[in-house]
Write an enzyme that holds these catalytic residues in place. Sequence first.
Site, PDB file in Angstrom:
ATOM      1  CB  ALA A   1      -2.330   4.492  -5.762  1.00 11.54           C
TER       2      ALA A   1
ATOM      3  CB  VAL B   1      -0.937   0.015   1.222  1.00 15.13           C
ATOM      4  CG1 VAL B   1      -1.764   1.281   1.259  1.00 15.13           C
ATOM      5  CG2 VAL B   1      -1.828  -1.220   1.238  1.00 15.13           C
ATOM      6  CB  CYS B   2       1.019   4.242   0.416  1.00 22.24           C
ATOM      7  SG  CYS B   2       1.415   6.007   0.315  1.00 22.24           S
ATOM      8  CG  ASN B   3       5.619   6.085  -0.786  1.00 25.56           C
ATOM      9  OD1 ASN B   3       5.350   6.065  -1.978  1.00 25.56           O
ATOM     10  ND2 ASN B   3       5.741   7.209  -0.117  1.00 25.56           N
TER      11      ASN B   3
END
Length: 168
Positions: free
Chosen positions: A105, A55-57
């Site tokens: 993202a 998730v995310c970074n």
Amino acid sequence: MGYLHADYDFSEVDSADILVVPGCSPPNYKTPMNDQVTLNWIRQIHKTTKWTTSVCNGSLILSAADILNGTIATCHWGSFDLLRSLGTIPTDERVVRQGKIVTAAGVSSGIDMALHIVAWEFGEDISKGVQLILEYDPQPPFDAGSPKKAPALLVEQIRGMLQEFDKR
């Protein structure tokens, strides 16, 4: 402030059905990206998973572990250049599936990713039921949740702020 208590140390976990590599804001993601113990553990667990996700970074960490090299993946839009520099092809899709690897993202797309995985595992009806239980019915007060929708000046201001965080 509350604390998260882990029941097991990395060294005690040698397999997992699902690995979720969480994102974190800059500069905090640099620590696991450069920690060979963590990266080696991720590589080993990835061999045993049915799903390896981020998730995310978190996709930056998967990429640093050589799991995403040459594949298409997503992360927070502000980290696309860094993801690219790690050998991964960034895309602005909210959820990307490459075999058993699924990247989401930003933070809110992690819920989308989870619903996709439930659907792939148990079918759309069950996933719709989970969505209903969660009462996941996003209705953001503004339509500025991606660089494509947000005002250009705001995108540049936030990009600059993220770059400043990254320098720390």
